[in-house]
Motif scaffolding. Structure first.
Motif, PDB file in Angstrom:
ATOM      1  N   VAL A 277     -76.280  93.912-107.673  1.00  0.00           N
ATOM      2  CA  VAL A 277     -76.342  92.476-107.386  1.00  0.00           C
ATOM      3  C   VAL A 277     -75.100  92.096-106.570  1.00  0.00           C
ATOM      4  CG1 VAL A 277     -77.779  91.847-109.376  1.00  0.00           C
ATOM      5  CG2 VAL A 277     -75.308  91.907-109.638  1.00  0.00           C
ATOM      6  N   SER A 278     -74.952  92.773-105.433  1.00  0.00           N
ATOM      7  CA  SER A 278     -73.705  92.659-104.680  1.00  0.00           C
ATOM      8  C   SER A 278     -73.404  91.238-104.201  1.00  0.00           C
ATOM      9  CB  SER A 278     -73.732  93.637-103.512  1.00  0.00           C
ATOM     10  OG  SER A 278     -74.959  93.557-102.827  1.00  0.00           O
ATOM     11  N   GLY A 279     -74.424  90.491-103.822  1.00  0.00           N
ATOM     12  CA  GLY A 279     -74.187  89.118-103.363  1.00  0.00           C
ATOM     13  C   GLY A 279     -73.630  88.256-104.487  1.00  0.00           C
ATOM     14  N   ILE A 280     -74.222  88.409-105.666  1.00  0.00           N
ATOM     15  CA  ILE A 280     -73.768  87.643-106.832  1.00  0.00           C
ATOM     16  C   ILE A 280     -72.352  88.090-107.203  1.00  0.00           C
ATOM     17  CG2 ILE A 280     -74.206  87.161-109.273  1.00  0.00           C
ATOM     18  CD1 ILE A 280     -77.249  87.591-108.627  1.00  0.00           C
ATOM     19  N   ALA A 281     -72.129  89.400-107.173  1.00  0.00           N
ATOM     20  CA  ALA A 281     -70.799  89.931-107.524  1.00  0.00           C
ATOM     21  C   ALA A 281     -69.738  89.385-106.576  1.00  0.00           C
ATOM     22  CB  ALA A 281     -70.820  91.459-107.490  1.00  0.00           C
ATOM     23  N   GLU A 282     -70.034  89.372-105.279  1.00  0.00           N
ATOM     24  CA  GLU A 282     -69.058  88.854-104.316  1.00  0.00           C
ATOM     25  C   GLU A 282     -68.761  87.380-104.576  1.00  0.00           C
ATOM     26  OE1 GLU A 282     -67.113  90.388-102.482  1.00  0.00           O
ATOM     27  OE2 GLU A 282     -68.045  92.338-102.168  1.00  0.00           O
ATOM     28  N   ALA A 283     -69.780  86.655-104.996  1.00  0.00           N
ATOM     29  CA  ALA A 283     -69.566  85.229-105.280  1.00  0.00           C
ATOM     30  C   ALA A 283     -68.628  85.053-106.474  1.00  0.00           C
ATOM     31  CB  ALA A 283     -70.908  84.546-105.544  1.00  0.00           C
ATOM     32  N   VAL A 284     -68.825  85.897-107.489  1.00  0.00           N
ATOM     33  CA  VAL A 284     -67.939  85.831-108.666  1.00  0.00           C
ATOM     34  C   VAL A 284     -66.525  86.223-108.253  1.00  0.00           C
ATOM     35  CG1 VAL A 284     -67.484  86.775-110.971  1.00  0.00           C
ATOM     36  CG2 VAL A 284     -69.841  86.311-110.261  1.00  0.00           C
ATOM     37  N   PHE A 285     -66.419  87.304-107.483  1.00  0.00           N
ATOM     38  CA  PHE A 285     -65.089  87.781-107.080  1.00  0.00           C
ATOM     39  C   PHE A 285     -64.403  86.801-106.121  1.00  0.00           C
ATOM     40  CE2 PHE A 285     -66.600  92.343-108.001  1.00  0.00           C
ATOM     41  CZ  PHE A 285     -65.984  92.347-109.240  1.00  0.00           C
ATOM     42  N   ALA A 286     -65.192  86.119-105.302  1.00  0.00           N
ATOM     43  CA  ALA A 286     -64.587  85.143-104.389  1.00  0.00           C
ATOM     44  C   ALA A 286     -63.904  84.032-105.192  1.00  0.00           C
ATOM     45  CB  ALA A 286     -65.645  84.556-103.454  1.00  0.00           C
ATOM     46  N   ARG A 287     -64.540  83.637-106.311  1.00  0.00           N
ATOM     47  CA  ARG A 287     -63.895  82.636-107.173  1.00  0.00           C
ATOM     48  C   ARG A 287     -62.624  83.224-107.777  1.00  0.00           C
ATOM     49  NH1 ARG A 287     -68.236  79.048-110.693  1.00  0.00           N
ATOM     50  NH2 ARG A 287     -69.817  78.826-109.076  1.00  0.00           N
ATOM     51  N   SER A 288     -62.681  84.499-108.212  1.00  0.00           N
ATOM     52  CA  SER A 288     -61.481  85.122-108.807  1.00  0.00           C
ATOM     53  C   SER A 288     -60.354  85.169-107.794  1.00  0.00           C
ATOM     54  CB  SER A 288     -61.757  86.550-109.283  1.00  0.00           C
ATOM     55  OG  SER A 288     -63.001  86.664-109.870  1.00  0.00           O
ATOM     56  N   LEU A 289     -60.681  85.592-106.569  1.00  0.00           N
ATOM     57  CA  LEU A 289     -59.659  85.688-105.530  1.00  0.00           C
ATOM     58  C   LEU A 289     -59.022  84.312-105.269  1.00  0.00           C
ATOM     59  CD1 LEU A 289     -59.821  87.751-102.271  1.00  0.00           C
ATOM     60  CD2 LEU A 289     -59.029  85.405-102.186  1.00  0.00           C
ATOM     61  N   SER A 290     -59.876  83.298-105.214  1.00  0.00           N
ATOM     62  CA  SER A 290     -59.352  81.954-104.915  1.00  0.00           C
ATOM     63  C   SER A 290     -58.365  81.502-105.986  1.00  0.00           C
ATOM     64  CB  SER A 290     -60.508  80.950-104.791  1.00  0.00           C
ATOM     65  OG  SER A 290     -60.990  80.563-106.062  1.00  0.00           O
ATOM     66  N   SER A 291     -58.565  81.993-107.194  1.00  0.00           N
ATOM     67  CA  SER A 291     -57.744  81.529-108.319  1.00  0.00           C
ATOM     68  C   SER A 291     -56.539  82.423-108.598  1.00  0.00           C
ATOM     69  CB  SER A 291     -58.607  81.432-109.576  1.00  0.00           C
ATOM     70  OG  SER A 291     -59.768  80.718-109.291  1.00  0.00           O
ATOM     71  N   LYS A 292     -56.068  83.103-107.568  1.00  0.00           N
ATOM     72  CA  LYS A 292     -54.878  83.950-107.725  1.00  0.00           C
ATOM     73  C   LYS A 292     -53.787  83.457-106.778  1.00  0.00           C
ATOM     74  CE  LYS A 292     -56.567  87.090-110.594  1.00  0.00           C
ATOM     75  NZ  LYS A 292     -57.439  86.015-111.149  1.00  0.00           N
ATOM     76  N   PRO A 293     -53.176  82.313-107.090  1.00  0.00           N
ATOM     77  CA  PRO A 293     -52.211  81.714-106.152  1.00  0.00           C
ATOM     78  C   PRO A 293     -51.026  82.631-105.836  1.00  0.00           C
ATOM     79  CG  PRO A 293     -52.247  80.526-108.255  1.00  0.00           C
ATOM     80  CD  PRO A 293     -53.367  81.494-108.296  1.00  0.00           C
ATOM     81  N   ALA A 294     -50.556  83.391-106.806  1.00  0.00           N
ATOM     82  CA  ALA A 294     -49.379  84.221-106.541  1.00  0.00           C
ATOM     83  C   ALA A 294     -49.693  85.295-105.498  1.00  0.00           C
ATOM     84  CB  ALA A 294     -48.900  84.876-107.840  1.00  0.00           C
ATOM     85  N   GLN A 295     -50.832  85.977-105.667  1.00  0.00           N
ATOM     86  CA  GLN A 295     -51.216  87.000-104.702  1.00  0.00           C
ATOM     87  C   GLN A 295     -51.482  86.384-103.324  1.00  0.00           C
ATOM     88  OE1 GLN A 295     -52.301  87.100-107.896  1.00  0.00           O
ATOM     89  NE2 GLN A 295     -52.958  89.155-108.486  1.00  0.00           N
ATOM     90  N   ARG A 296     -52.161  85.242-103.334  1.00  0.00           N
ATOM     91  CA  ARG A 296     -52.484  84.605-102.047  1.00  0.00           C
ATOM     92  C   ARG A 296     -51.214  84.186-101.319  1.00  0.00           C
ATOM     93  NH1 ARG A 296     -56.842  80.017-103.039  1.00  0.00           N
ATOM     94  NH2 ARG A 296     -56.488  79.770-100.800  1.00  0.00           N
ATOM     95  N   LYS A 297     -50.229  83.703-102.077  1.00  0.00           N
ATOM     96  CA  LYS A 297     -48.973  83.281-101.460  1.00  0.00           C
ATOM     97  C   LYS A 297     -48.256  84.511-100.891  1.00  0.00           C
ATOM     98  CE  LYS A 297     -45.192  80.077-102.260  1.00  0.00           C
ATOM     99  NZ  LYS A 297     -43.943  80.842-102.433  1.00  0.00           N
ATOM    100  N   ALA A 298     -48.218  85.576-101.685  1.00  0.00           N
ATOM    101  CA  ALA A 298     -47.521  86.796-101.253  1.00  0.00           C
ATOM    102  C   ALA A 298     -48.144  87.365 -99.982  1.00  0.00           C
ATOM    103  CB  ALA A 298     -47.551  87.831-102.373  1.00  0.00           C
ATOM    104  N   ALA A 299     -49.465  87.203 -99.849  1.00  0.00           N
ATOM    105  CA  ALA A 299     -50.180  87.811 -98.721  1.00  0.00           C
ATOM    106  C   ALA A 299     -50.330  86.866 -97.539  1.00  0.00           C
ATOM    107  CB  ALA A 299     -51.567  88.261 -99.193  1.00  0.00           C
ATOM    108  N   SER A 300     -49.858  85.642 -97.686  1.00  0.00           N
ATOM    109  CA  SER A 300     -50.184  84.618 -96.682  1.00  0.00           C
ATOM    110  C   SER A 300     -49.579  84.897 -95.301  1.00  0.00           C
ATOM    111  CB  SER A 300     -49.780  83.231 -97.172  1.00  0.00           C
ATOM    112  OG  SER A 300     -48.381  83.205 -97.367  1.00  0.00           O
ATOM    113  N   ASP A 301     -48.570  85.769 -95.228  1.00  0.00           N
ATOM    114  CA  ASP A 301     -48.006  86.066 -93.900  1.00  0.00           C
ATOM    115  C   ASP A 301     -48.515  87.405 -93.343  1.00  0.00           C
ATOM    116  OD1 ASP A 301     -46.706  87.660 -95.666  1.00  0.00           O
ATOM    117  OD2 ASP A 301     -44.675  87.252 -94.913  1.00  0.00           O
ATOM    118  N   LEU A 302     -49.524  87.985 -93.984  1.00  0.00           N
ATOM    119  CA  LEU A 302     -50.121  89.210 -93.418  1.00  0.00           C
ATOM    120  C   LEU A 302     -50.850  88.846 -92.124  1.00  0.00           C
ATOM    121  CD1 LEU A 302     -51.540  90.968 -96.628  1.00  0.00           C
ATOM    122  CD2 LEU A 302     -49.536  91.628 -95.276  1.00  0.00           C
ATOM    123  N   PRO A 303     -50.879  89.780 -91.159  1.00  0.00           N
ATOM    124  CA  PRO A 303     -51.440  89.413 -89.859  1.00  0.00           C
ATOM    125  C   PRO A 303     -52.962  89.237 -89.869  1.00  0.00           C
ATOM    126  CG  PRO A 303     -50.872  91.729 -89.902  1.00  0.00           C
ATOM    127  CD  PRO A 303     -50.360  91.154 -91.192  1.00  0.00           C
TER     128      PRO A 303
END
Ligand code: 6PG
Length: 479
Positions: A277-303
């Motif tokens: 159920v890859s589409g459903i899984a990606e949707a769940v993971f997209a929410r998880s990714l969005s809710s990781k502010p520390a990782q997103r901040k750390a990666a925000s200057d990646l090219p």
């Protein structure tokens, strides 16, 4: 007066369902809540409902005619078990306890089994439609025994949404079948929402249109084959202006998506059942990714990509996105129904796929015109192995696929995350592939673990003596 149905748990879903029940001809509704103030408030606020209110579980049971039928609407988890224990103590064989919360279906299987020994019927019922659905007509997915459905059926039919003249409720199957199907509904809901969000993001970043302008795009889409509740409310959300700042509300909301767990359950269960159920899984993971502010901040200057991106023909691009959304949506539903088929087989439920699509046409969050096409596909071929291969859907993805590829390519080149669009396309290409590199994976597995492989030219399992002379031997079945 004696009530024919009772509701335990009077938070917003419970009180709205109680009011819905009370508004239908022939129902008298008993109510009970752990804190009695809520019960009193509901009685005061809705005298028209004629509730039979109790402040103890004993009085509640006494206020119900037999077989007693009680609908539990409490937060799923330990609270549900506590209320069930209370009811089991005051109910008698033949009575019916319905859990209308978002319970995990394996909990429902466990509870049904334990309660059956007392002679009381336990029914796990998925109820979709949010607050408004509860009040005006939800889509209801009850499991439980056929016997309890006889009593429950007419009551649930009286409050369910109506789609094209038919109430959106059906006896899904025994024990946990109802909650299982509700779980899949929510998994599809996650995929649908993520796909819509990706479509919005691509249009916004590709064309520079404002949220209010994109709201008009969605409103137009809602008149065509994408017509659905989620598309409709997306336009409403995008139109909303923040009173405090005057900016579009969507730009003021923190971009971290929450989740209460049903999407994750759908994916966990799919992993256990071996269903992609890859589409459903990606949707769940997209929410998880969005809710990781520390990782997103750390990666925000990646090219990202070096060139900026702007589409040249906005209307053509929007039409491409629409087609990509439709094709990806078909994949999400196809995957969700695959999981229903696998679950039905694993747990021995006789689930009618066409009937499920029918009861999702009204009341629930994923309600859409499109569900009629699913019912038609399963009616035409009950043994259909992959929804996407049914004539109507085959035709739709055939029409959409070139646009779908352009959109996924553009997203990758522009550095715009589109996990649900791109994984749905990858699934589609994987499914239709003549040969998959899985052959190489089998070779690798045989190399390091002697896991054996099958040959295309005959039966049997084989192993290559990788660290010997590299000749092939037939593996003997030791079982
Ligand atoms: C429904 C919904 C509902 C669900 C919420 C929140 O069918 O009415 O699926 O049951 O609980 O939509 O779900 P998340 O918090 O997990 O997004």
């Amino acid at each position: 007066t004696q009530a024919n149905i009772g509701v335990v748990g009077l938070a917003v879903m419970g009180s709205n369902l109680a009011r819905n029940l009370a508004s239908r001809e022939g129902n008298t509704v008993a109510i009970y809540n752990r804190s009695p103030q809520k019960t009193r408030d509901l009685v005061d606020e809705h005298p028209e409902a004629g509730f039979v209110a109790s402040e103890s579980i004993e009085d509640f049971a006494a206020s119900l005619s037999k077989p007693r039928t009680a609908l539990i609407m409490v937060k799923a988890g330990a609270g549900t078990d506590a209320v069930i224990d209370q009811l089991v103590a005051v109910f008698e064989p033949g009575d019916i306890i319905v859990d209308g919360g978002n319970a995990l279906f394996t909990d429902t299987i466990r509870r049904e089994k334990a309660i059956r020994e007392t002679g009381i019927n336990f029914v796990g019922a998925g109820i979709s439609g949010g607050e408004e659905g509860a009040l005006l007509g939800p889509s209801i997915m009850p499991g439980g025994s056929a016997e309890s459905w006889e009593t429950l059926g007419p009551i649930l039919r009286s409050i369910a949404a109506v789609a094209e003249g038919e109430p959106c409720v059906t006896h899904v199957g025994t024990d946990g079948a109802g909650h299982f199907v509700k779980m899949i509904h929510n998994g599809i809901e996650y995929a649908d929402m993520q796909l819509i969000a990706e479509a919005y993001d691509l249009i916004r970043r590709g064309t520079g249109k404002s949220p209010a302008e994109i709201a008009e795009v969605f409103a137009a889409w809602n008149k065509g084959e994408l017509e659905s509740y989620l598309i409709e409310i997306t336009a409403e959300v995008l139109r909303q202006v923040d009173a405090k700042t005057g900016r579009p509300l969507v730009d003021v909301i923190v971009d971290e998506a929450g989740a209460k767990g049903t999407g994750a359950w759908t994916v966990q269960t799919a992993l256990d059942l071996g269903i992609p159920v890859s589409g459903i899984a990606e949707a769940v993971f997209a929410r998880s990714l969005s809710s990781k502010p520390a990782q997103r901040k750390a990666a925000s200057d990646l090219p990202g990509p070096s060139e900026s991106w702007q589409v040249t023909d906005a209307d053509a691009f929007i039409e491409d996105v629409r087609l990509a959304l439709y094709a990806s949506k078909i994949i999400a539903y196809s995957q969700g129904f695959d999981e229903i088929v696998a679950g039905a087989e694993e747990y021995d439920w006789d689930i009618k796929k066409g009937a499920i699509a029918k009861i999702w046409r009204g009341g629930c969050i994923i309600r859409a015109q499109f569900l009629n096409r699913i019912t038609e596909a399963y009616d035409a071929d009950p043994r259909l192995v992959a929804l996407v291969t049914a004539p109507y859907f085959r035709d739709a993805v055939t029409k959409a696929q070139a646009a779908w590829r352009r959109v996924v390519t553009a997203a990758a080149q522009a550095g715009i995350p589109s996990p649900a669009f791109s994984s749905s396309l990858a699934y589609y290409d994987g499914l239709r592939a003549d040969r998959l590199p899985a052959a190489l994976v089998q070779g690798q597995r045989d190399f390091f673990g002697a896991h054996t492989y099958k040959r295309i030219d005959g039966p049997g399992a084989f192993h290559t003596l990788w660290s010997g002379d590299r000749s092939e031997i037939e593996a003997v079945d030791t079982h």
